[in-house]
Design a protein around this motif. Structure first.
Motif, mmCIF file in Angstrom:
data_model
loop_
_atom_site.group_PDB
_atom_site.id
_atom_site.type_symbol
_atom_site.label_atom_id
_atom_site.label_comp_id
_atom_site.label_asym_id
_atom_site.label_seq_id
_atom_site.Cartn_x
_atom_site.Cartn_y
_atom_site.Cartn_z
ATOM 1 N N ALA A 423 0.854 -1.193 0.000
ATOM 2 C CA ALA A 423 0.000 0.000 0.000
ATOM 3 C C ALA A 423 0.888 1.241 0.000
ATOM 4 O O ALA A 423 2.086 1.169 0.275
ATOM 5 N N SER A 424 0.276 2.394 -0.285
ATOM 6 C CA SER A 424 1.055 3.605 -0.554
ATOM 7 C C SER A 424 1.034 4.616 0.583
ATOM 8 O O SER A 424 1.633 5.674 0.489
ATOM 9 N N PHE A 425 0.305 4.306 1.666
ATOM 10 C CA PHE A 425 -0.065 5.375 2.605
ATOM 11 C C PHE A 425 1.070 5.923 3.463
ATOM 12 O O PHE A 425 0.887 6.886 4.182
ATOM 13 N N ASP A 426 2.255 5.301 3.393
ATOM 14 C CA ASP A 426 3.341 5.863 4.221
ATOM 15 C C ASP A 426 3.906 7.143 3.600
ATOM 16 O O ASP A 426 4.242 8.079 4.307
ATOM 17 N N LEU A 427 3.987 7.212 2.268
ATOM 18 C CA LEU A 427 4.600 8.382 1.612
ATOM 19 C C LEU A 427 3.645 9.098 0.660
ATOM 20 O O LEU A 427 3.946 10.198 0.205
ATOM 21 N N PHE A 428 2.507 8.470 0.325
ATOM 22 C CA PHE A 428 1.626 9.033 -0.696
ATOM 23 C C PHE A 428 0.180 9.004 -0.211
ATOM 24 O O PHE A 428 -0.168 8.271 0.686
ATOM 25 N N GLU A 429 -0.666 9.789 -0.902
ATOM 26 C CA GLU A 429 -2.096 9.806 -0.552
ATOM 27 C C GLU A 429 -2.755 8.482 -0.889
ATOM 28 O O GLU A 429 -3.568 7.961 -0.145
#
Length: 445
Positions: A423-429
């Motif tokens: 998933a992308s939520f650490d660095l991106f929306e």
């Protein structure tokens, strides 16, 4: 005035549910623990729907007769647990929308391929002239469309989280692409819980409905043998189709349905690669159930343009091809991506790990990958899994850093593949933001 419907989450699905609830005469209140985007605040204000952000007014929400919850909010959230303990129904936006429409529904789920299959099915039906809406994980909120449009058919992409909040809803055509470990962090790290969630796509189906599924998927096959399946079964796979369903013979896909046989060369499909053959067969079967004519189906399967952020061949820079597969948020998606590239790969991977097991990728990585650029706040698991498989494995803390590092490691004729498996939520929306940043940085090279 009917009672209060409280909506948890002020995004696309929450705002759509709020508009539908208001139209149906309920008192409506939207509550989001985070920030609500300006465009959604404007909509809520225009409709004069009350909302709050940054906190939950628990007393008010606990007094609602019905709560519609965003799929992103886990069942374990304290407020959700409280609501369930006191017997307040907590449902998904799809469930809520389904209560107010008699339109036919084609519902598509699976760990991988569901967006491509959903968009392809929608493309076929729309091109054939059907009055069709696109909803769920893609397109506009289902409830919003039920409130303001008048479609005869909906093609709906469903995640396991959406299915978890669905109880009375029924799919006329249920499509199950595959089941591989994903989101296990939300399912107590128990694969069976995740499988049960995916099989909710069959709930409430009768003998007059249809179940389209991948016969090559061992998890699905095993599960079907354990369950009583009421709808008509239409399996698809890469072997020959024995009865109703789809298969492959002499490099042609063959679809059998109701005494009709549709046949088309695999080479004429607009979507190439093994995984896309599955996607095309699933969409083809669903379309034949809705009586789409052969020539219309053939044309649509050959001119569909694919999905942004899914194996999107983006640009070549100095002979190095850059592929944006930001939508690959689990290991199986990245397996398909790596499998489909036939040149040396510099692989950009990483993000929020959902309990990933990388062992299935080790053979492919050893054979195809020259270097790995890890893009995430915590890359320890990637280093541990692939440290012995590749010569170079480096860390990056931003997309700019990752693209530059990959470009530096690549040579003319190589492929740089963004396929994060996380998933992308650490660095991106979200994965779109991640893919768009990738494309921006590639353009800047």
């Amino acid at each position: 005035m009917k009672g209060l419907v409280a909506i948890l989450g002020g995004g696309e699905s929450g705002v759509g549910a709020a508009i539908l609830a208001q139209k149906k005469g309920y008192e409506v209140f939207v509550s989001d623990l985070g920030k609500i985007k300006e465009k959604y605040k404007d909509v809520l204000s225009n409709y004069k729907i009350g909302f709050e952000e940054g906190y939950h007014s628990e007393e008010k929400i606990l007094g609602a007769e019905l709560v519609v919850k965003s799929p992103g909010i886990p069942e374990t959230a304290p407020l959700v647990k409280q609501l369930k303990e006191q017997g307040t129904p907590v449902i998904s936006e799809i469930e809520f929308g389904g209560r107010f429409t008699s339109a036919k529904t084609i519902c598509i789920t699976g760990s991988n391929g569901k967006t491509t299959t959903t968009l392809l099915t929608y493309h076929i039906l729309q091109k054939a002239g059907l009055n069709v809406g696109l909803a769920g994980n893609v397109g506009k909120s289902f409830a919003w469309q039920v409130a303001e449009e008048n479609f005869d058919v909906y093609v709906i992409e469903l995640s396991s989280f959406q299915l978890d909040g669905m109880y009375e809803f029924k799919a006329d055509v249920a499509v199950l692409m595959n089941i591989t470990p994903d989101h296990l962090d939300r399912y107590g790290y128990d694969m069976q819980n995740y499988i049960d969630s995916k099989f909710r796509i069959l709930q409430n189906q009768s003998a007059n409905d249809y179940f389209v599924y991948c016969a090559d998927d061992e998890v699905i096959q095993k599960e079907i043998n354990k369950r009583e399946i009421k709808p008509v079964q239409l399996p698809f796979g890469l072997g020959e189709a024995a009865g109703p369903g789809a298969g492959v013979r002499d490099n042609r896909i063959i679809i059998n349905f109701n005494q009709n046989q549709f046949s088309m060369s695999i080479l004429d499909l607009s979507l190439q690669g093994k995984h896309n053959t599955y996607n095309s067969m699933a969409a083809g079967i669903a379309s034949m159930v809705l009586k789409i004519r052969d020539e219309q189906l053939r044309e649509s399967l050959s001119d569909f343009t694919g999905v942004e952020h899914r194996l999107e061949r983006f640009l070549k820079v100095h002979g190095i091809e850059f592929i944006n597969d930001s939508k690959a948020t689990n290991v199986n998606s990245s397996w398909y991506a790596l499998e489909s590239v036939h040149k040396p790969v510099i692989w950009i991977a990483g993000g929020v790990d959902k309990g990933n097991d990388y062992t299935m990728l080790q053979g492919l990585v050893t054979n195809k990958v020259k270097a790995i650029v890890c893009l995430g706040k915590n890359n320890a698991k990637l280093h541990e899994a692939f440290g012995d498989c590749v010569a170079d494995i480096v860390d990056a803390s931003s997309m700019e850093e990752a693209v530059k590092a990959a470009y530096y490691l690549a040579r003319n004729g190589d492929t740089v593949l963004l396929s994060p498996a996380c998933a992308s939520f650490d660095l991106f929306e979200n994965y779109e933001d991640r893919g768009n940043q990738f494309k921006k940085e590639v353009r800047n090279l």
